[in-house]
Design an enzyme around this catalytic site. Structure first.
Site, PDB file in Angstrom:
ATOM      1  CD  GLU A   1     -42.683   3.884   7.483  1.00 51.60           C
ATOM      2  OE1 GLU A   1     -41.821   3.029   7.778  1.00 51.60           O
ATOM      3  OE2 GLU A   1     -42.795   4.971   8.084  1.00 51.60           O
ATOM      4  CD  GLU A  47     -42.456   2.680  12.431  1.00 54.09           C
ATOM      5  OE1 GLU A  47     -41.384   2.663  13.066  1.00 54.09           O
ATOM      6  OE2 GLU A  47     -42.644   1.990  11.415  1.00 54.09           O
TER       7      GLU A  47
HETATM    8  O1  AHR Z   1     -38.635   3.495   6.311  1.00 56.50           O
HETATM    9  C1  AHR Z   1     -37.640   3.468   7.272  1.00 56.50           C
HETATM   10  C2  AHR Z   1     -38.178   3.564   8.696  1.00 56.50           C
HETATM   11  O2  AHR Z   1     -38.918   2.411   8.995  1.00 56.50           O
HETATM   12  C3  AHR Z   1     -39.138   4.683   8.970  1.00 56.50           C
HETATM   13  O3  AHR Z   1     -38.479   5.869   9.265  1.00 56.50           O
HETATM   14  C4  AHR Z   1     -39.881   4.198  10.165  1.00 56.50           C
HETATM   15  O4  AHR Z   1     -41.181   4.745  10.250  1.00 56.50           O
HETATM   16  C5  AHR Z   1     -39.870   2.691  10.001  1.00 56.50           C
HETATM   17  O5  AHR Z   1     -39.495   2.055  11.159  1.00 56.50           O
END
Ligand code: AHR
Length: 489
Positions: A299, A175
């Site tokens: 994610e 990110e």
């Molecule tokens: O999964 C929680 C958070 O969500 C992670 O650390 C980040 O990559 C995303 O914004």
């Protein structure tokens, strides 16, 4: 009950469903690593070398293929050298992203790699680009994978690991448009090229380098990465998408208390991942028609308000049949797009967000989401085949049935089906080839049904009756259910 026809064509073979679609993510966040995975050798909780025994066994049972670590946002603040050597001598740090707690680094590279060995999964390391250096990431790869005489290989040996580890999956940042450095896409691409140049492949170790990708529908990020990094300099490009009820971060709501409208808004929000995958794929197709670069959804999952009374920085939430439906729909979508989606990692493994496992003291609870991964495991490495279901709407723009079908190397066909409707069940008639034998398993329950530490088995997989008549298989799919059916012709 109304009958819906599900038509398969086992001769119409599509892409391979890479096992990596069924992967997971573990971050130094809340009680994921400490408590959830690692309790230490001296703990009263049954453990293998300090790792929770029940957690190791649970992941083995669902054939967890890949585990991503150490973050997430944490990855871009993590300095791996603080997490090696004698644990008592390791530096402590503040976990600024997640609750401001002291991180004592007792779970570091050796501990993560050993956990992967015990589970039988592959490690996926997220490197620090946001606050690290090129040298630091380069040395981490050398430390883990170099089989020869070098400063980092010597250090690894001094720390008790003679043989290098095998490391395939490497994330170059996380990110980086946000917590990983607030970069522009252009700036990140330059850094990616620089950092990844020095991530060397030692001996027979082949790296699969993943560029940090877009947030949800930021198509420009994907366009810039495809143009500036290009298909010859990366193997994967990530995509993060969380399912937020109504898509409203300010009004996510509770994991356990929600009405039908909130439920359907959650399903609608999760379905949005499919057009998003299509749009990112269209861009990737222009630069990479040969599909050399995988879309890595590293994610995904539901994100609700934390459970009352828990630390807001720990992202601890319960998990109901709503989450099981969300998981089923997402996994069916990933299967359907497995020509481009090479890996997906649900967030997260234990005690965080849409966790597959929840722990408290010495009890580990398998969530409804865990059971969906169990129901879907036969898709791993099988080949997607054509399937089409007659469908109807459960709510506005929300179809009742989600499905996928695959054939494995033994010729067995696995069908996974979910019915998200809360007010109706269906008979599903599976046709398209001459079915000889069939068996099934099902997860169903009232949409708020969940497992907790007093009742860890309220929601469990049960056998599903499958009738075979005139070469067709017929199953009753109740409201709010997820099923797996194995067919042989
Ligand atoms: O999964 C929680 C958070 O969500 C992670 O650390 C980040 O990559 C995303 O914004």
């Amino acid at each position: 009950m109304k009958t819906l026809k599900l038509t398969l064509n086992p001769l119409d073979k599509r892409s391979q469903i890479r096992r990596e679609i069924y992967s997971n993510f573990s971050e130094h966040l809340g009680r994921c690593i400490y408590d959830g995975i690692f309790v230490g050798k001296d703990s009263d909780i049954p453990n293998i070398e300090g790792y929770r025994k029940d957690v190791v066994e649970a992941f083995r049972q669902i054939k967890l293929p890949v585990l991503r670590w150490p973050g997430g946002c944490f990855a871009d603040e993590y300095h791996w050298k603080d997490g090696i050597g004698e644990p008592s001598g390791r530096k402590k740090m503040i976990n600024t992203h997640w609750g401001g707690l002291v991180e004592d680094n007792s779970f570091g590279t050796h501990e993560f790699m050993r956990f992967c060995e015990l589970v039988g999964c592959e490690p996926y390391i997220s490197g620090n680009v946001g606050s690290g250096t090129v040298e630091e990431l380069s040395q981490w790869i050398e430390y883990m994978t170099f089989d020869g005489i070098s400063p980092m290989a010597e250090l690894r040996k001094k720390n008790g690991r003679e043989q290098p580890w095998k490391l395939k999956y490497l994330g170059v940042g996380n990110e980086n448009w946000g917590c990983g450095g607030n970069m522009t896409a252009e700036y990140y691409c330059d850094l990616y090229r620089q950092y990844s140049t020095y991530c060397r492949e030692y001996g027979g170790n082949k790296l699969f380098k993943v560029a940090s990708g877009s947030n949800a529908d930021d198509l420009n990020w994907t366009e810039v990465c495809m143009k500036k990094i290009g298909p010859n300099n990366m193997h994967g490009l990530s995509l993060h998408y969380y399912t937020i009820p109504s898509g409203d971060w300010q009004n996510k709501g509770s994991a356990l208390e929600f009405d039908d409208a909130k439920y359907y808004s959650t399903i609608k929000s999760t379905l949005y991942i499919e057009p998003m995958i299509c749009r990112h794929s269209e861009i990737m197709n222009r630069y990479d028609p040969e599909h050399k670069v995988g879309l890595i959804v590293d994610e995904w999952g539901t994100w609700y308000d934390v459970e009352p009374g828990t630390n807001p920085g720990f992202l601890y939430q319960q998990n109901t049949m709503r989450d099981a439906i969300v998981a089923a729909i997402n996994l069916n979508i990933f299967n359907a797009h497995s020509d481009r989606v090479y890996m997906a990692n649900i967030a997260q493994a234990v005690n965080v967000l849409q966790a597959v496992l929840l722990t408290e003291g010495n009890v580990t609870v398998k969530t409804p989401t865990y059971h969906v991964f169990d129901l879907y495991k036969n898709h791993q490495d099988a080949t997607l085949i054509y399937s089409h279901v007659e469908n109807e709407e459960a709510s506005e723009s929300v179809p009742c049935i989600s499905q996928s079908a695959s054939v494995n190397e033994r010729g067995e066909i696995t069908v996974t089906l979910s019915n998200c409707a809360l007010d109706r069940g269906f008979d599903v008639e599976i046709n398209g080839f001459d079915v000889k034998t069939a068996e099934g398993r099902i997860l169903s329950g009232e949409v708020h049904a969940h497992n907790d530490f007093d009742n860890p088995e309220s929601v469990i997989i049960k056998p599903l009756d499958v009738r075979v008549e005139n070469g067709k298989a017929i199953v009753a799919l109740p409201a709010c259910s997820v099923a797996e059916i194995t067919l042989k012709g």
